[in-house]
Scaffold this motif. Structure first.
Motif, PDB file in Angstrom:
ATOM      1  N   VAL A 170       0.858  -1.176   0.000  1.00  0.00           N
ATOM      2  CA  VAL A 170       0.000   0.000   0.000  1.00  0.00           C
ATOM      3  C   VAL A 170       0.899   1.232   0.000  1.00  0.00           C
ATOM      4  N   LEU A 171       0.768   2.072  -1.014  1.00  0.00           N
ATOM      5  CA  LEU A 171       1.643   3.230  -1.177  1.00  0.00           C
ATOM      6  C   LEU A 171       1.289   4.322  -0.167  1.00  0.00           C
ATOM      7  N   PRO A 172       2.278   4.792   0.621  1.00  0.00           N
ATOM      8  CA  PRO A 172       2.009   5.846   1.606  1.00  0.00           C
ATOM      9  C   PRO A 172       1.918   7.224   0.961  1.00  0.00           C
ATOM     10  N   ASN A 173       1.533   8.212   1.743  1.00  0.00           N
ATOM     11  CA  ASN A 173       1.438   9.597   1.278  1.00  0.00           C
ATOM     12  C   ASN A 173       2.772  10.295   1.526  1.00  0.00           C
ATOM     13  N   LYS A 192      10.893   1.687  -6.944  1.00  0.00           N
ATOM     14  CA  LYS A 192      11.810   2.593  -7.629  1.00  0.00           C
ATOM     15  C   LYS A 192      11.234   4.010  -7.645  1.00  0.00           C
ATOM     16  N   LEU A 193      12.117   4.990  -7.536  1.00  0.00           N
ATOM     17  CA  LEU A 193      11.699   6.388  -7.536  1.00  0.00           C
ATOM     18  C   LEU A 193      12.128   7.090  -8.818  1.00  0.00           C
ATOM     19  N   THR A 194      11.179   7.794  -9.431  1.00  0.00           N
ATOM     20  CA  THR A 194      11.481   8.715 -10.517  1.00  0.00           C
ATOM     21  C   THR A 194      11.129  10.103 -10.000  1.00  0.00           C
ATOM     22  N   ALA A 195      12.165  10.913  -9.756  1.00  0.00           N
ATOM     23  CA  ALA A 195      11.958  12.220  -9.133  1.00  0.00           C
ATOM     24  C   ALA A 195      12.038  13.342 -10.155  1.00  0.00           C
ATOM     25  N   LYS A 196      11.213  14.369  -9.938  1.00  0.00           N
ATOM     26  CA  LYS A 196      11.226  15.558 -10.783  1.00  0.00           C
ATOM     27  C   LYS A 196      11.227  16.777  -9.872  1.00  0.00           C
ATOM     28  N   GLY A 197      12.222  17.653 -10.043  1.00  0.00           N
ATOM     29  CA  GLY A 197      12.304  18.855  -9.236  1.00  0.00           C
ATOM     30  C   GLY A 197      13.079  18.633  -7.948  1.00  0.00           C
ATOM     31  N   VAL A 200      10.391  19.572  -1.484  1.00  0.00           N
ATOM     32  CA  VAL A 200       9.540  18.591  -0.816  1.00  0.00           C
ATOM     33  C   VAL A 200       8.509  18.046  -1.801  1.00  0.00           C
ATOM     34  N   ALA A 201       7.996  16.862  -1.508  1.00  0.00           N
ATOM     35  CA  ALA A 201       7.037  16.215  -2.402  1.00  0.00           C
ATOM     36  C   ALA A 201       5.715  16.982  -2.433  1.00  0.00           C
ATOM     37  N   VAL A 202       5.224  17.241  -3.652  1.00  0.00           N
ATOM     38  CA  VAL A 202       3.949  17.944  -3.813  1.00  0.00           C
ATOM     39  C   VAL A 202       2.946  17.122  -4.622  1.00  0.00           C
ATOM     40  N   GLU A 203       3.448  16.112  -5.325  1.00  0.00           N
ATOM     41  CA  GLU A 203       2.555  15.285  -6.142  1.00  0.00           C
ATOM     42  C   GLU A 203       3.191  13.917  -6.347  1.00  0.00           C
ATOM     43  N   GLN A 204       2.366  12.884  -6.436  1.00  0.00           N
ATOM     44  CA  GLN A 204       2.891  11.542  -6.650  1.00  0.00           C
ATOM     45  C   GLN A 204       1.928  10.714  -7.486  1.00  0.00           C
ATOM     46  N   LYS A 205       2.505   9.821  -8.273  1.00  0.00           N
ATOM     47  CA  LYS A 205       1.747   8.868  -9.068  1.00  0.00           C
ATOM     48  C   LYS A 205       2.432   7.516  -8.960  1.00  0.00           C
ATOM     49  N   PRO A 206       1.696   6.474  -8.560  1.00  0.00           N
ATOM     50  CA  PRO A 206       0.279   6.398  -8.203  1.00  0.00           C
ATOM     51  C   PRO A 206      -0.049   7.199  -6.934  1.00  0.00           C
ATOM     52  N   ALA A 207      -1.325   7.398  -6.702  1.00  0.00           N
ATOM     53  CA  ALA A 207      -1.793   8.182  -5.566  1.00  0.00           C
ATOM     54  C   ALA A 207      -1.624   7.408  -4.257  1.00  0.00           C
ATOM     55  N   PRO A 208      -1.583   8.117  -3.116  1.00  0.00           N
ATOM     56  CA  PRO A 208      -1.495   7.449  -1.813  1.00  0.00           C
ATOM     57  C   PRO A 208      -2.631   6.443  -1.633  1.00  0.00           C
ATOM     58  N   SER A 216       7.769  -1.790  -8.569  1.00  0.00           N
ATOM     59  CA  SER A 216       7.092  -0.799  -9.407  1.00  0.00           C
ATOM     60  C   SER A 216       7.786   0.565  -9.304  1.00  0.00           C
ATOM     61  N   ILE A 217       7.498   1.429 -10.282  1.00  0.00           N
ATOM     62  CA  ILE A 217       8.063   2.778 -10.311  1.00  0.00           C
ATOM     63  C   ILE A 217       7.044   3.769  -9.759  1.00  0.00           C
ATOM     64  N   VAL A 218       7.507   4.665  -8.888  1.00  0.00           N
ATOM     65  CA  VAL A 218       6.653   5.706  -8.321  1.00  0.00           C
ATOM     66  C   VAL A 218       7.200   7.060  -8.766  1.00  0.00           C
TER      67      VAL A 218
END
Length: 230
Positions: A170-173, A192-197, A200-208, A216-218
């Protein structure tokens, strides 16, 4: 998980993804899990470091698989060194009667926690779902009547759903967390993390709350933290 009755153990866990040889990135399945600890915490007599290179099994958290090894080492070593267990005087007195000190069952598996509670003649009530105890009430060390119930809480981050040979999580927020912290959490979960910017985190896919498979890649978008102005 390095809990040792009668002794205070201090330590730090770590779970790190290994670099893929010849590739630009980290492995989603190969990790190094570790735990370093010392005891007793108030007057250290022994220090131990356990490192597990590419451990097998579905769970790779250092606190889950490396910490218990350190706990077992301390259990025998402290006895050999003649370091006696210590309990607060009032707890010692209560433990000999109809009352008992609540054991520390945080970060233990459900089965391990229940076994320890039953051994101490305590009942339990589970709130939430998951494989590991996140919190407990009463807290460790509290003195209660035997046959009383201890409430066990479970955290979504530790909730594993087994389906065949695949492990789903279950993906956390991650809202408001730093890139480093997000990467640490995902690494421990085998994601796996694909980061942009940056920031601090402001948006994520998939959703919490999304259930995804290990490996999987987040995608997480980061932005500079903006303090609230008066």
């Amino acid at each position: 998980k390095a809990y040792l009755e009668g002794y205070r153990v201090a330590g730090k866990t770590a779970t790190a993804q290994k670099v893929e040889p010849g590739k630009h990135g980290y492995s989603s399945s190969k990790v190094i899990s570790s735990f370093i600890g010392y005891a007793p915490a108030e007057n250290p007599q022994i220090l131990a470091l356990v490192i597990l290179d590419e451990p097998g099994g579905p769970v790779h958290f250092g606190g889950v698989i490396a910490a218990p090894v350190v706990g077992n080492i301390f259990k025998d070593a402290l006895r050999y060194l003649g370091v006696k267990p210590y309990y607060e005087p009032e707890i010692t007195a209560k433990m000999t009667g109809e009352e008992v000190a609540v054991p520390n069952i945080q970060n233990l598996t459900t089965d391990e926690a229940i076994t320890i509670l039953r051994r101490n003649q305590l009942g339990y009530r589970m709130i939430g779902s998951g494989g590991y105890v996140f919190d407990q009430v009463p807290k460790p060390g509290a003195v209660i009547n035997r046959n009383s119930k201890v409430i066990l809480y479970f955290t979504p981050e530790a909730e594993y759903q087994f389906k065949g040979e695949n492990i789903q999580l279950v993906l956390p927020n991650f809202q408001g967390l730093s890139l480093r912290k997000v990467n640490e959490i995902l690494a421990e979960m085998g994601l796996k993390l694909t980061a942009k910017g940056t920031g601090v985190a402001v948006e994520q896919k998939p959703a919490p709350g999304t259930v995804i498979e290990r490996g999987s890649i987040v995608d997480v978008t980061f932005a500079p933290k903006v303090d609230n102005l008066p």
